[in-house]
Design a protein around this motif. Sequence first.
Motif: not given
Lengths: 222, 242
Positions: A96, A99, A102-103, A106-107, A110, A114-116, B88-93, B97, B100-102
Amino acid sequence: MIALGYVLHLTVLERSLKSGVLTPLLATFGLSIVIQNLLLLAFSPDVRSLGGSTGAITTASWQVTRGLTVSALGMVILVVALLLFGALHVFLSSTRAGWAMRATAEDADAAELVGIDSRGVYARATALAVAIAALGGLFLAIRSVFDPISGPTQLIFAFEAVVIGGMGNLWGTLIGGIALGVAQTLGAQIHPQFSVMAGHLLFLAVLIVRFGGGRAILRPVR
Amino acid sequence: MSLLAVENLDCRYGLLQAVRGVSFEIAQGETFALIGANGAGKTTLLRSIAGAHKPHAGRVTLDGVDITSLPAHRRVALGIALVPEGRRLFPTLTVEENLRIAAARNSTGRWNMKSVLEVFPILQPRRHMPASTLSGGEQQAVAIGRALMTNPRLLLLDEVSLGLAPIVVDAVYRSLIDILQEGATVVLVEQDLTRALKVSDRVTCMLEGRIVLQGEARSLDRNQVVGAYFGLRRPASGSASA
């Protein structure tokens, strides 16, 4: 080193990131000059090595064939690198926290939505990067010699390894590093002074091929 | 008591004032549509509620608790989720993923991987593909699913139909109506007036950063809304609040 990376992000990098991606580059470059000069003041410009204090492993080797020997230290470094890359791969693809990293890369905006906690993720990534760089530095110190201003040369090699392997490509970086090392060794066979140059030539060749091939050079000037 | 209250909110980008003294309240279970022309301040308003934009002045409260200074990731934990404009998705995930990240930690709420895939069955075969390889409609489904995975009490939807073919928009809205009927509290930004009036309980029209018309979706006359939308004439005093 992990704590140092964390603090580095929260104190220097986070502020500089607000003014764009190039500012942290300048800030860390400036910081490296400060650190080099402080080290010069404190430890003198003498060359040192940890090789002498690590015992037999520094010089041990295996004779594979008559003309080929493999150094024990070289094998240890390769195995540690492989384990480290494997661990990083598993971390980034199946956890987790990986991820989240990486998230955020990337952004970041965003990711917050989502709570990160993107601030914490950046700090942890910096901590990880500083710790891994410290491990690399430790092996360099055992294998070779170093002085307060050996950093910039290594920085160029590291940068070239990343570009040869492809930016953002984890295993590509390992392959890039090995390719760079092989090029330097082969270059040294031609002439000892040609070693570093051979690495640079490989780097330039990869750049040319990746960004437009032969046409990039032969493109007519308008 | 209202779930969300916005009081005299002012939002700026440097010298540009995007939202000017906006106030409104949203009750639990309500579907609230925000309409208005491009640049009216709708997106900025939603982003301020979600915590992605720091307001210049004013207050945002959730359950009566002031959350104006909380960063976005803390508001997610409190139950506010935004489906941002442009997905605004995470493109490479991968899709899985991204979802689930959310997912809320130790959450026992209505939404999890299984229930999200039930609402958006088109995602089932795409689970292990990178988000960047999906079509626009599929990406929008992932974006809504990702927000649902946080088990929000307040769902903010910013132009979910933007850049999608009409037939895909219909499909996205069919799934949305299922979610709305379960009593979710939703703020919806929508360019399509007919659609906004159809799915929402209450409609608010913004013009140049201000609320120019507010009322029950059923009681509003379409011409009245169109007038407020373009700022052609001042709306009747009965249903207006400036």
